[in-house]
Design an enzyme around this catalytic site. Structure first.
Site, PDB file in Angstrom:
ATOM      1  N   SER A  39      -3.532   6.708  14.184  1.00 52.68           N
ATOM      2  CA  SER A  39      -4.202   7.742  13.398  1.00 52.68           C
ATOM      3  C   SER A  39      -4.378   9.059  14.386  1.00 52.68           C
ATOM      4  CB  SER A  39      -5.168   7.697  12.642  1.00 52.68           C
ATOM      5  OG  SER A  39      -5.946   8.809  12.016  1.00 52.68           O
ATOM      6  N   TYR A  88      -0.477   8.861  13.105  1.00 51.30           N
ATOM      7  CA  TYR A  88       0.035   9.830  11.869  1.00 51.30           C
ATOM      8  C   TYR A  88      -1.054  10.824  11.760  1.00 51.30           C
ATOM      9  CZ  TYR A  88       1.284   4.964  10.257  1.00 51.30           C
ATOM     10  OH  TYR A  88       1.332   3.728  10.014  1.00 51.30           O
ATOM     11  N   GLY A 137       1.003  -1.023   0.009  1.00 55.05           N
ATOM     12  CA  GLY A 137       0.273  -0.013  -0.065  1.00 55.05           C
ATOM     13  C   GLY A 137       0.793   1.378   0.115  1.00 55.05           C
ATOM     14  N   LYS A 149      -9.345   2.749  15.423  1.00 59.21           N
ATOM     15  CA  LYS A 149      -7.866   3.061  15.673  1.00 59.21           C
ATOM     16  C   LYS A 149      -8.181   3.281  17.022  1.00 59.21           C
ATOM     17  CE  LYS A 149      -6.004   2.892  11.640  1.00 59.21           C
ATOM     18  NZ  LYS A 149      -5.289   1.815  11.466  1.00 59.21           N
ATOM     19  N   THR A 163      -6.900  10.701  14.129  1.00 60.77           N
ATOM     20  CA  THR A 163      -8.471  10.648  14.215  1.00 60.77           C
ATOM     21  C   THR A 163      -8.760   9.980  15.680  1.00 60.77           C
ATOM     22  OG1 THR A 163      -8.291   8.339  13.593  1.00 60.77           O
ATOM     23  CG2 THR A 163      -8.866  10.099  11.862  1.00 60.77           C
ATOM     24  N   TYR A 211     -14.247   4.459  11.425  1.00 57.48           N
ATOM     25  CA  TYR A 211     -12.598   4.349  11.034  1.00 57.48           C
ATOM     26  C   TYR A 211     -11.851   5.017  12.332  1.00 57.48           C
ATOM     27  CZ  TYR A 211      -8.059   5.789   9.654  1.00 57.48           C
ATOM     28  OH  TYR A 211      -6.510   5.852   9.815  1.00 57.48           O
TER      29      TYR A 211
END
Length: 337
Positions: free
Chosen positions: A126, A178, A11, A155, A128, A151
């Site tokens: 993330s 990230y 990816g 996480k 998020t 999503y």
């Protein structure tokens, strides 16, 4: 040589990380189900590094396949886990897909690592997890808010699962949170290759500049930010990939200070969507057609990192600029014509 398993290694972020690991002398074995990439990325990695990583086409949702994999590869010392579904908008529309892909696979992987005594684990987390943080920049101690999307929730749950597992086993884990990875390798051999309509900003920008899209839609022009558009921390994918090699080295050397550590991985600078458009036009001399449309469900107002902890503990910091990243993304797009 230490052998490292990279799931989702063909990816966008995974392929760049495989390159950096091989450049650092690691032996790499990749697992990928090719659901969001293509097999020719493997050849591109070889052409960049001159080394061929081992590759297994495998779906992590199939637990017997993971069991067979670890029986076959008994000398793995660490795992970097990228394989997951990652589009905020799609997760709102297909929550069960995200919980199945992102949570079940993590549990299966950790179970087999425990059985096979593979104790070093890096999790692709993330920003998020913070939701809409109360203050900027965001530090690692900022509390989790109610997730704005399935999503983001995967996480948060993923980190909690890893933390709990590390308390009752020999697992040593690092979650790298990230911010917004963009750009491409300087060779233009690997980059972000969305299948179908891009879910992220930069591929949509480059495809619009290339004439593949009529115009760029900016989701929301009424946010409480200086120019009304959402603010994010955009980090060059090569800087992000290097953070993984540093984190893995920390675990292999036993330098971690606890069984489960978390680090923000960003630049420490927030850029609005309009800032990105201006920077892209400056870096490439390309004008972009864009329009401002309604906000997108699941998006937050702003998020950018405090990276002090990563700089102090990992001795890592982002070195490439927003313009560097955007120019590389455009150079990559030019090879796709």
């Amino acid at each position: 040589m230490s052998k490292i398993l990279v799931t989702g290694g063909l990816g966008f972020i995974g392929s760049h990380t495989v390159v950096e690991l091989q450049n650092e002398g690691y032996e790499v074995v990749i697992i990928d189900d090719l659901s969001n990439t293509t097999i020719d990325v493997l050849d591109k990695i070889i052409s960049i590094t001159g080394k061929k990583p081992l590759f297994e086409e495998l779906d992590l949702k199939n637990k017997p396949s993971i069991q067979e994999f670890f029986k076959k590869h008994k000398d793995i010392l660490g795992v970097i886990h990228f394989a997951a579904s990652k589009a905020v908008g799609e997760s709102v529309e297909k929550p069960l897909k995200y919980y199945h892909n992102n949570i079940s696979t993590l549990i299966y992987l950790l179970e087999e690592m425990t059985v096979n005594k593979v104790n070093n684990f890096i999790f692709s987390s993330s920003c998020t997890v913070y939701g809409q943080a109360d203050t900027m920049p965001i530090t690692e101690s900022a509390p989790f808010k109610t997730a704005e999307s399935p999503y983001g929730n995967t996480k948060q749950i993923g980190e909690e699962i890893i933390s709990d597992a590390s308390k009752v086993s020999d697992l040593n884990a690092i979650a790298l949170r990230y911010f917004n990875p963009i750009g491409a390798h300087k060779t233009t051999k690997i980059g972000e290759l969305p299948i179908g309509v891009p879910q992220n900003l930069i591929p949509y920008v480059t495809q619009t500049a290339a004439g593949m899209r009529k115009e760029l839609s900016i989701f929301g022009g009424d946010y409480p930010t200086p120019d009304g558009t959402a603010v994010r921390d955009y980090i060059h994918v090569v800087d992000l990939a290097k953070a993984h090699t540093v984190a893995m080295k920390r675990l292999l050397k036993g330098d971690n200070k606890s069984n489960f550590e978390v680090f923000n991985i960003g630049t420490g600078k927030g850029s609005s969507v309009l800032d990105v458009i201006k920077a892209f036009e400056k870096a490439t001399n390309k004008k972009l057609n864009y329009k401002i449309v309604d906000r997108r469900e699941g998006d937050i107002t702003e998020a950018y990192a405090d990276t002090t902890y990563a700089q102090n503990e990992l001795k890592w910091k982002a070195e490439l600029s927003l313009e560097d990243a955007l120019a590389s993304a455009w150079n990559w797009q030019e090879t796709l014509k």
